[in-house]
Design an enzyme around this catalytic site. Structure first.
Site, PDB file in Angstrom:
ATOM      1  N   ASN A 123       0.878  -1.043   0.008  1.00 58.01           N
ATOM      2  CA  ASN A 123      -0.100   0.094   0.018  1.00 58.01           C
ATOM      3  C   ASN A 123       0.941   1.363   0.051  1.00 58.01           C
ATOM      4  O   ASN A 123       0.633   2.128  -0.663  1.00 58.01           O
ATOM      5  CB  ASN A 123      -0.919  -0.051   1.460  1.00 58.01           C
ATOM      6  N   VAL A 132      -5.866   4.457  -7.274  1.00 60.30           N
ATOM      7  CA  VAL A 132      -5.644   3.342  -6.680  1.00 60.30           C
ATOM      8  C   VAL A 132      -5.821   3.627  -5.363  1.00 60.30           C
ATOM      9  O   VAL A 132      -4.916   4.106  -4.633  1.00 60.30           O
ATOM     10  CB  VAL A 132      -4.238   2.606  -6.996  1.00 60.30           C
ATOM     11  N   PRO A 133      -7.054   3.477  -4.791  1.00 68.71           N
ATOM     12  CA  PRO A 133      -7.396   4.251  -3.477  1.00 68.71           C
ATOM     13  C   PRO A 133      -6.603   3.628  -2.089  1.00 68.71           C
ATOM     14  O   PRO A 133      -7.459   3.163  -1.215  1.00 68.71           O
ATOM     15  CB  PRO A 133      -8.937   4.268  -3.349  1.00 68.71           C
ATOM     16  N   CYS A 134      -5.468   3.928  -2.090  1.00 71.15           N
ATOM     17  CA  CYS A 134      -4.792   3.429  -0.744  1.00 71.15           C
ATOM     18  C   CYS A 134      -5.291   4.347   0.453  1.00 71.15           C
ATOM     19  O   CYS A 134      -5.044   3.656   1.440  1.00 71.15           O
ATOM     20  CB  CYS A 134      -3.152   3.624  -0.824  1.00 71.15           C
ATOM     21  N   HIS A 135      -5.917   5.347   0.253  1.00 66.41           N
ATOM     22  CA  HIS A 135      -6.453   6.364   1.408  1.00 66.41           C
ATOM     23  C   HIS A 135      -7.711   5.415   2.031  1.00 66.41           C
ATOM     24  O   HIS A 135      -8.185   5.933   3.154  1.00 66.41           O
ATOM     25  CB  HIS A 135      -6.563   7.508   0.896  1.00 66.41           C
TER      26      HIS A 135
END
Length: 168
Positions: A123, A132-135
């Protein structure tokens, strides 16, 4: 590894959360999306010439601007992040987290049959934030742990999604 002679095209623009940059390869596949400017893009795309080109990055920039305004929930761009097979597995799992929702490192790890620590490392190396929604990945206790651009920004991204979902 990327051919050191092939250029990467990038552009930088303002968002409600600060300066943001996108980078695409010669076929206009997104290779990086980061908070920051040229130096931050360079850290995520370490090889080859880095050329500013607003035309080649126009689609990525437009979609992300709409996303930051809460006008779109999905970003439909071809992606080409550099990474290992394992990193790609984790990043694919991140893309499957629905807009406005979160998943813990442990839940993702269980689905991928690996450790939460390994998921956290993959991540952290995601070169295409927001898309690429690492949040959307949080601690098991709901804490906003570990975001490359700071926990305040992570919180703001999650709040942006929450507000957009509440709009009529």
């Amino acid at each position: 590894m990327k051919n050191p002679q092939i250029p990467t095209y990038f552009s930088t623009f303002e968002t409600p959360l600060g300066e943001f940059s996108v980078a695409v390869d010669p076929t206009q596949r997104l290779v990086a999306a980061v908070f920051g400017g040229r130096a931050t893009i360079r850290s995520r795309v370490p090889q080859g010439p880095l050329v500013e080109d607003r035309s080649r990055t126009a689609d990525a920039r437009a979609q992300l601007k709409d996303w930051f305004r809460g006008k779109r929930q999905d970003i439909s761009l071809p992606l080409a992040p550099a990474g290992s097979a394992f990193q790609h597995r984790v990043w694919s799992a991140l893309v499957s987290i629905p807009y406005g929702q979160t998943r813990s490192y442990g839940v993702i790890a269980k689905a991928l049959r690996t450790s939460a620590r390994a998921v956290g490392r993959a991540n952290a190396t995601n070169p295409i934030c927001v898309v690429v929604p690492c949040h959307r990945v949080i601690g098991a206790d709901g804490s906003l742990t570990g975001y490359a651009y700071g926990e305040d920004r992570k919180k703001a991204l999650l709040e942006l999604e929450s507000r957009a979902l509440r709009r009529p």
